[in-house]
Enzyme design. Structure first.
Site, PDB file in Angstrom:
ATOM      1  N   VAL A 192       0.812  -1.221   0.000  1.00  0.00           N
ATOM      2  CA  VAL A 192       0.000   0.000   0.000  1.00  0.00           C
ATOM      3  C   VAL A 192       0.843   1.269   0.000  1.00  0.00           C
ATOM      4  O   VAL A 192       0.324   2.362  -0.288  1.00  0.00           O
ATOM      5  CB  VAL A 192      -0.985   0.035   1.192  1.00  0.00           C
ATOM      6  CG1 VAL A 192      -2.009  -1.081   1.085  1.00  0.00           C
ATOM      7  CG2 VAL A 192      -0.255   0.016   2.523  1.00  0.00           C
ATOM      8  N   SER A 227      -7.833   6.137  14.102  1.00  0.00           N
ATOM      9  CA  SER A 227      -7.627   5.484  15.397  1.00  0.00           C
ATOM     10  C   SER A 227      -7.989   6.478  16.487  1.00  0.00           C
ATOM     11  O   SER A 227      -8.072   7.687  16.238  1.00  0.00           O
ATOM     12  CB  SER A 227      -6.150   5.085  15.536  1.00  0.00           C
ATOM     13  OG  SER A 227      -5.826   4.706  16.868  1.00  0.00           O
ATOM     14  N   TYR A 252       3.200   6.535  15.629  1.00  0.00           N
ATOM     15  CA  TYR A 252       1.883   6.010  15.242  1.00  0.00           C
ATOM     16  C   TYR A 252       0.815   7.085  15.397  1.00  0.00           C
ATOM     17  O   TYR A 252      -0.007   7.296  14.498  1.00  0.00           O
ATOM     18  CB  TYR A 252       1.554   4.793  16.106  1.00  0.00           C
ATOM     19  CG  TYR A 252       0.213   4.163  15.814  1.00  0.00           C
ATOM     20  CD1 TYR A 252       0.023   3.387  14.676  1.00  0.00           C
ATOM     21  CD2 TYR A 252      -0.870   4.355  16.675  1.00  0.00           C
ATOM     22  CE1 TYR A 252      -1.202   2.807  14.399  1.00  0.00           C
ATOM     23  CE2 TYR A 252      -2.094   3.777  16.410  1.00  0.00           C
ATOM     24  CZ  TYR A 252      -2.264   3.006  15.275  1.00  0.00           C
ATOM     25  OH  TYR A 252      -3.488   2.438  15.009  1.00  0.00           O
TER      26      TYR A 252
END
Length: 257
Positions: free
Chosen positions: A60, A139, A152
């Site tokens: 990806v 998220s 992240y």
């Protein structure tokens, strides 16, 4: 006429759960994963369950691969209606120890992947002259920033921003762009997060990090893949046609925004 959805990172985990739900909803699905073994196994399982499915391996983080994913959908099913940018990775490391290599890798997959997937899907929707939906994996770390998860959290804030920007630019083409924001699920990703946090904290034992995070959930249980799949199912449906540019939290009551 059945609609067609591509779900990246759907060989296992949350992505597989999302793909299963969309298949149950009547979608023809294109599974994608970088792990060819799990991808083929999941494709076989879907076919045994009677779902119309195709699969395509790829990375990806590479723009051309997203074009390949879209071509797989069109070649097999004639069109594309929903593109779920689900694939992603995590990095658990203290802020001062996070490396250049780690930063480049996580941004390439989590951020560039969402950008390239949205571009490829939008171009196909426009070529078809049809409305379309892009649904991105954000998220709770896109709404809150966590220690040991600095890289992240940064990528997920970026995903939220891309979702907002794309939704504004693509609305004129009748394309909606939204994101789902999972919380704490008992997945392989959380097993890794838990293990890595123990490495850097002498006071923690295996399972403590997961227990700490999941223990704060208002509804009193950790997340199941179906909890996320239910939200994506709604966003992929016509019931969500008037929703765009949103990053919706599905975490059982952990981060309140």
């Amino acid at each position: 006429m059945s609609k067609v959805a591509i779900i990246t990172g759907s060989g296992a985990g949350l992505g597989k759960g999302i793909a299963q739900q969309l298949a149950k909803d009547g979608f023809k699905v294109v599974l994608q994963d970088i792990n060819e073994d799990s991808l083929k196994e999941t494709e076989k399982e879907f076919k045994n369950d009677g779902y119309e499915v195709a699969s395509v391996a790829g990375d990806v983080s590479k723009k051309d691969d997203h074009e390949k994913f879209v071509k797989t959908a069109v070649d097999n099913f004639g069109q594309l209606d929903v593109y779920v940018n689900n694939a992603g990775i995590d990095i658990v490391a203290p802020f001062l120890e996070t490396t250049e290599e780690q930063m480049n890798k996580i941004f390439a997959i989590n951020v560039n992947g969402v950008m390239f997937g949205t571009q490829a899907a939008a171009r196909q929707f426009i070529d078809q002259g049809s409305k379309g939906k892009v649904i991105n994996a954000c998220s709770i770390a896109g709404h809150e920033s966590y220690e040991m998860l600095g890289a992240y959290s940064a990528t997920k804030h970026a995903v939220k921003s891309l979702t907002h920007s794309a939704s504004k630019e693509l609305a004129k083409d009748n394309i909606t762009v939204n994101a789902y924001c999972p919380g704490v699920a008992k997945t392989e990703m959380w097993d890794r997060i838990d293990a890595e946090m123990v490495k850097y904290n002498d006071d923690m034992e295996p399972g403590d990090a997961f227990k700490e995070f999941s223990g704060a959930i208002s509804l009193g249980r950790y997340q199941e893949p179906q909890d996320v799949a239910n939200l994506v199912s709604f966003l992929a449906s016509e019931k969500a046609d008037y929703i765009t540019g949103q990053a919706i939290v599905t975490d059982g009551g952990l981060v309140y925004r």
